[in-house]
Design a protein around this motif. Structure first.
Motif, short mmCIF file in Angstrom:
data_model
loop_
_atom_site.label_atom_id
_atom_site.label_comp_id
_atom_site.label_asym_id
_atom_site.label_seq_id
_atom_site.Cartn_x
_atom_site.Cartn_y
_atom_site.Cartn_z
N ASP A 135 0.87 -1.22 0.06
CA ASP A 135 -0.02 -0.14 -0.12
C ASP A 135 0.98 1.17 -0.08
OD1 ASP A 135 -2.32 -1.53 -0.01
OD2 ASP A 135 -2.50 -1.29 2.08
N ALA A 136 2.13 1.36 0.72
CA ALA A 136 2.81 2.19 0.73
C ALA A 136 3.49 2.52 -0.56
CB ALA A 136 3.85 2.23 1.77
N ALA A 137 4.04 1.58 -0.99
CA ALA A 137 4.49 1.52 -2.32
C ALA A 137 3.68 2.33 -3.57
CB ALA A 137 5.26 0.35 -3.14
N ASP A 138 2.22 1.82 -3.58
CA ASP A 138 1.18 2.35 -4.39
C ASP A 138 1.09 3.84 -3.98
OD1 ASP A 138 0.99 -0.29 -5.33
OD2 ASP A 138 -0.82 -0.58 -4.24
N GLU A 139 0.80 4.18 -2.85
CA GLU A 139 0.64 5.62 -2.51
C GLU A 139 1.79 6.61 -2.85
OE1 GLU A 139 -0.47 8.07 1.52
OE2 GLU A 139 -1.44 6.34 1.27
N LEU A 140 2.93 5.99 -2.73
CA LEU A 140 4.16 7.03 -2.77
C LEU A 140 4.69 6.89 -4.15
CD1 LEU A 140 5.72 6.29 0.80
CD2 LEU A 140 4.41 8.42 -0.01
N GLY A 141 4.25 5.99 -5.07
CA GLY A 141 4.65 5.97 -6.32
C GLY A 141 6.15 5.34 -6.35
N ALA A 142 6.31 4.14 -5.74
CA ALA A 142 7.59 3.63 -5.64
C ALA A 142 7.50 2.39 -6.55
CB ALA A 142 7.92 3.12 -4.08
N ASP A 143 8.42 2.16 -7.48
CA ASP A 143 8.57 1.23 -8.27
C ASP A 143 9.15 0.04 -7.75
OD1 ASP A 143 7.92 2.79 -10.66
OD2 ASP A 143 9.44 3.84 -9.91
N VAL A 144 9.99 0.11 -6.72
CA VAL A 144 10.84 -0.77 -5.70
C VAL A 144 10.95 -0.62 -4.51
CG1 VAL A 144 13.24 -1.82 -5.50
CG2 VAL A 144 12.66 -1.16 -7.85
N VAL A 145 10.76 -1.88 -3.63
CA VAL A 145 10.74 -1.79 -2.14
C VAL A 145 11.68 -2.67 -1.74
CG1 VAL A 145 9.60 -2.48 0.03
CG2 VAL A 145 8.09 -1.43 -2.01
N ALA A 175 13.90 -15.01 -2.59
CA ALA A 175 14.19 -14.39 -3.82
C ALA A 175 14.91 -13.41 -3.74
CB ALA A 175 13.36 -14.62 -4.93
N SER A 176 16.09 -12.80 -4.29
CA SER A 176 16.75 -11.62 -4.40
C SER A 176 15.93 -10.62 -5.11
CB SER A 176 18.18 -11.72 -5.13
OG SER A 176 17.90 -12.10 -6.47
N ALA A 177 14.90 -10.96 -6.06
CA ALA A 177 13.89 -9.96 -6.70
C ALA A 177 12.80 -10.82 -6.85
CB ALA A 177 14.70 -9.39 -8.11
N VAL A 178 11.74 -10.09 -6.59
CA VAL A 178 10.44 -10.64 -7.00
C VAL A 178 9.26 -9.86 -6.96
CG1 VAL A 178 10.01 -11.53 -4.62
CG2 VAL A 178 8.52 -12.54 -6.50
N GLY A 179 8.87 -9.43 -8.02
CA GLY A 179 7.81 -8.25 -8.36
C GLY A 179 8.56 -6.87 -7.86
N ARG A 180 8.10 -6.07 -6.92
CA ARG A 180 8.53 -4.86 -6.80
C ARG A 180 9.60 -5.06 -5.65
NH1 ARG A 180 3.84 -0.55 -6.32
NH2 ARG A 180 2.78 -2.14 -5.09
N VAL A 181 9.85 -6.21 -4.90
CA VAL A 181 10.57 -6.34 -3.90
C VAL A 181 11.95 -6.73 -4.34
CG1 VAL A 181 11.09 -7.99 -1.91
CG2 VAL A 181 8.73 -7.19 -2.26
N ARG A 182 12.96 -6.17 -3.54
CA ARG A 182 14.55 -6.48 -3.78
C ARG A 182 15.18 -6.61 -2.55
NH1 ARG A 182 12.42 -5.99 -8.16
NH2 ARG A 182 12.96 -5.17 -9.88
#
Length: 350
Positions: A135-145, A175-182
């Motif tokens: 939700d925070a990523a959506d609201e703040l326009g973040a491409d990566v968390v 995983a080192s990367a999945v979706g927006r998560v790194r």
């Protein structure tokens, strides 16, 4: 150009020179290198958010990201999830937010959540945390968390999966990367993040839950891993993490093969998912069970509740058909064999 290979190489050279002059602590250099490697492929102008609890690992990640992101032309902020499980949780969250702002991260937000009970204390907190980060990523326009899981966390995850009798996907760890998560720190030890915080003058918060033996992960960390290190010698953490990487490659390959089979074997109609027995029977067990698991998830089962035992029972409808009526699955989903098909859905009847 920000984020170009030349600029990244120049930064690495500058840090090496500083380190040799005694100005840059090796642990700080290692955390920065890990973050730089993760962020270097992102497009100029990308917004990244650090998930920061104020603990050692996430604070080291916040500091390294605050240093590296601007050099790569990226915007970096932070989100602090307050689980509201301890009396001083709001104070802890605000202290973490202040440290993130002092490091130069912007925007910085505290996100307070309500932790449920489903899945046990650890599972419920994890679900609430990941929902908040999304939700925070959506609201703040973040491409990566960015998450601060370390190599030690990876080893613990493998042991937890092994103790549950889970399959290759669980033993493959995170995983080192999945979706927006790194996860930049999966190759970094916990001792390194602690040293980086000390060298940088940061004051991490110590979560008392990390020492509470009622949590399985805590027991693995403080009781199981030390015994393994004593019995097998040093390097157990590295070996477990390496095993996770090897299993992840295998699991990814099997998942892709299963996805290809699912395109042929599965069909969807309203709330039902149908699997063609004739197609499934010809597949190896590792592929067939993955297809059936996917069918159950599409029919409404939650991944956290769907066990290997459930999937094995559905698989028996394909490979050991003896006139069984149906199989009850989580979330009210049923699986039944009818007319050459395995049918899964909430309203399936015999």
């Amino acid at each position: 150009m920000p984020g170009s290979p030349d600029s990244t190489a120049d930064q690495a050279v500058e840090e090496l020179v500083e380190q040799r002059r005694g100005k840059l602590h090796p642990a700080v250099a290692r955390t920065r290198e890990a973050v730089r490697t993760t962020l270097s492929e992102l497009p100029h102008g990308t917004t990244v958010l650090v998930a920061c609890s104020g603990g050692t690992d996430s604070l080291a990640l916040a500091a390294a990201t605050a240093f590296e992101a601007p050099k790569l032309g990226l915007r970096a902020g932070a989100v602090i999830v307050d689980h509201d499980l301890q009396p001083d949780s709001a104070h802890v969250a605000e202290t973490a937010a202040k440290q993130c702002r002092t490091l130069g991260l912007d925007p910085v937000r505290v996100w307070t959540v309500t932790v449920g009970t489903e899945g046990g204390p650890e599972g419920a907190a994890r679900t609430a945390r990941y929902d908040a980060l999304r939700d925070a990523a959506d609201e703040l326009g973040a491409d990566v968390v960015l998450l601060a899981h370390t190599r030690d966390d990876q080893a613990e995850t493998v042991l937890l999966g092994l103790g549950r009798g889970s399959g290759a996907r669980s033993l493959a760890g995170m995983a080192s990367a999945v979706g927006r998560v790194r996860r930049p720190f999966l190759e970094v030890r916990r001792a390194t993040t602690a040293a980086a915080c000390i060298a940088s003058g940061l004051r991490p918060w110590h979560d008392p839950h990390n020492d509470d033996p009622q949590y399985t992960r805590v027991r693995v960390r403080h009781e199981v891993l030390p015994v393994l290190e004593e019995a097998l010698g040093p390097g157990v953490v590295e070996a477990l993490a390496r095993t996770a990487g090897l299993l992840r490659a295998d699991a990814d390959a099997l998942d892709q093969l299963a996805a290809d089979v699912a395109e042929t074997a599965l069909s969807r109609a309203e709330s039902e998912v149908r699997g063609e027995v004739g197609v499934l029977t010809d597949e190896p067990t590792a592929i067939r069970t993955r297809v059936l698991r996917q069918a159950a998830l599409e029919a409404g089962c939650r991944a956290t509740d769907l066990t290997a035992g459930h999937v094995a029972a559905v698989d028996a409808l394909v490979t050991d058909w003896r006139g069984q009526r149906w199989i009850d699955l989580p979330q009210g989903v049923r699986a039944i064999r009818q007319g050459g098909f395995i049918i899964l859905g909430p309203n399936v009847t015999g």
